[in-house]
Design an enzyme around this catalytic site. Structure first.
Site, mmCIF file in Angstrom:
data_model
loop_
_atom_site.group_PDB
_atom_site.id
_atom_site.type_symbol
_atom_site.label_atom_id
_atom_site.label_comp_id
_atom_site.label_asym_id
_atom_site.label_seq_id
_atom_site.Cartn_x
_atom_site.Cartn_y
_atom_site.Cartn_z
ATOM 1 C CG ASN A 173 -2.034 1.345 1.595
ATOM 2 O OD1 ASN A 173 -1.471 2.119 0.565
ATOM 3 N ND2 ASN A 173 -2.444 1.450 2.401
ATOM 4 C CD1 TRP A 174 3.554 1.251 -2.636
ATOM 5 C CD2 TRP A 174 3.543 2.689 -4.674
ATOM 6 N NE1 TRP A 174 4.987 0.749 -3.541
ATOM 7 C CE2 TRP A 174 4.595 1.663 -5.411
ATOM 8 C CE3 TRP A 174 3.970 3.226 -5.394
ATOM 9 C CZ2 TRP A 174 5.294 1.140 -5.760
ATOM 10 C CZ3 TRP A 174 4.533 3.748 -6.939
ATOM 11 C CH2 TRP A 174 5.523 2.382 -6.862
ATOM 12 C CE LYS A 175 0.227 2.989 4.432
ATOM 13 N NZ LYS A 175 0.352 3.591 6.067
ATOM 14 C CG HIS A 198 -5.702 2.105 5.535
ATOM 15 N ND1 HIS A 198 -5.243 2.866 6.397
ATOM 16 C CD2 HIS A 198 -4.226 0.958 5.277
ATOM 17 C CE1 HIS A 198 -4.116 2.526 6.850
ATOM 18 N NE2 HIS A 198 -3.595 1.614 6.147
ATOM 19 C CD GLU A 237 -2.567 5.919 6.798
ATOM 20 O OE1 GLU A 237 -2.273 5.478 5.956
ATOM 21 O OE2 GLU A 237 -2.141 5.357 7.955
ATOM 22 C CD GLU A 262 -2.300 -2.231 7.440
ATOM 23 O OE1 GLU A 262 -2.073 -2.694 7.086
ATOM 24 O OE2 GLU A 262 -3.369 -1.377 7.377
ATOM 25 N N GLY A 275 3.395 2.705 11.474
ATOM 26 C CA GLY A 275 4.493 3.128 11.006
ATOM 27 C C GLY A 275 5.091 3.302 11.839
ATOM 28 C CB SER A 306 5.645 -2.003 11.942
ATOM 29 O OG SER A 306 5.365 -1.002 12.140
ATOM 30 N N GLY A 332 3.168 -1.442 4.066
ATOM 31 C CA GLY A 332 2.997 0.177 3.938
ATOM 32 C C GLY A 332 4.922 0.545 3.384
ATOM 33 N N GLY A 333 5.431 1.159 4.555
ATOM 34 C CA GLY A 333 6.516 1.617 4.025
ATOM 35 C C GLY A 333 7.974 1.130 3.597
HETATM 36 P P1 13P Z 1 3.281 0.079 6.959
HETATM 37 O O1 13P Z 1 4.033 -1.237 6.936
HETATM 38 O O2 13P Z 1 4.309 1.515 6.891
HETATM 39 O O3 13P Z 1 3.510 0.681 9.164
HETATM 40 O O4 13P Z 1 2.219 0.887 7.071
HETATM 41 C C1 13P Z 1 1.255 -0.576 6.890
HETATM 42 C C2 13P Z 1 0.002 -0.339 6.229
HETATM 43 O O5 13P Z 1 -0.987 1.025 7.255
HETATM 44 C C3 13P Z 1 -0.185 -1.256 5.258
HETATM 45 O O6 13P Z 1 -1.795 -0.272 4.548
#
Ligand code: 13P
Length: 249
Positions: free
Chosen positions: A9-11, A93, A95, A163, A169, A209, A230-231
């Site tokens: 997920n590149w957000k 999600h 967010e 999640e 993050g 993470s 994510g990251g």
């Molecule tokens: P991180 O891997 O950056 O913690 O993000 C997880 C996430 O929200 C994937 O949707």
């Protein structure tokens, strides 16, 4: 057998220069056992799907509108995402729930729209730190699952991602026992609701993470069928060892 899924997920990260990361992943994992999915920001969907075309990578979106079309300035429908080359959409999600005040009923409506358009959905569930500390995790997850997942799913069209919000993050990860407990619980709830055959074929992802250093131990947990990353999905050099760990699990 559930096919493992490594989803990135590149957000709100990435411009055309980053399409090279998808190309690099496609080359490095052309014979991956796991399914590899990248969900780039919406403006990159079409080009990302061109890069991934006939390669080992599928493309997903990060949100969709609950209506088919109409006067909703700035919004994007499920059909448009499909047309741009997406085959999945991530919904609910944390967010989106926090930044856009999305509740379970919104997530469910979006999921129904996405399924009707022919997209697969990845529905995210997760507790806040205070909820975990108050020992309410399973209640929260159970409520989100009941409220966010529509009735008309199939094992092929639904992926569930656990999640924990406090792990996203932050570099903090639940213990292996905590991940296992929630994934077992989600599987049991799906079984109750959709029956054994359907529930056992639905893929459950862990997200929060996930890094090359912790991927293998997370993937060894029963009922973890992959990750939503994510990251560490932004750069092929970070995502690649996670995909390799999933292939080996
Ligand atoms: P991180 O891997 O950056 O913690 O993000 C997880 C996430 O929200 C994937 O949707």
């Amino acid at each position: 057998m559930r096919r493992k899924l490594a989803a990135g997920n590149w957000k709100m990260n990435g411009t055309s220069a980053d399409l090279a990361q998808i190309e690099a992943l496609a080359q490095a994992h052309s014979s991956a056992l796991s399914e590899i999915l990248i969900a780039p920001p919406t403006p990159l969907l079409h080009r990302a799907s061109q890069v991934a075309k006939s390669k080992a990578i599928t493309i997903g979106a990060q949100d969709c509108h609950k209506r088919e079309r109409g006067a909703h300035t700035g919004d994007v429908s499920a059909e448009m995402l499909l047309d741009a080359g997406a085959s999945y959409v991530i919904l609910g999600h944390s967010e989106r729930r926090a930044d856009h005040d999305e509740h379970d009923e919104d997530v469910r409506a979006k999921a129904r729209a996405a399924l009707a358009a022919g997209l697969r959905v990845i529905i995210c569930l997760g507790e806040e730190l205070e909820e975990r500390e108050a020992d309410n995790t399973l209640d929260i997850i159970g409520g989100q699952l009941a409220g966010s997942i529509p009735d008309d799913i199939s094992s092929d069209s639904l992926v569930v991602a656990y999640e924990p919000i406090w792990a996203i993050g932050t570099g903090k990860v639940p213990s292996i026992a905590q991940i296992g407990e929630v994934h077992d619980f989600i599987r049991a709830r799906l079984e109750k609701r959709f029956g054994h055959a359907t529930a056992k074929a639905i893929r459950l992802l862990y997200g929060g993470s996930v890094k090359p250093a912790n991927a293998a131990e997370i993937f060894a947990v029963e009922n973890v069928d992959g990750a939503l990353v994510g990251g560490a999905s932004l750069k092929a050099e970070d995502f690649s060892p996670i995909i390799a760990a999933l292939d080996e699990s």
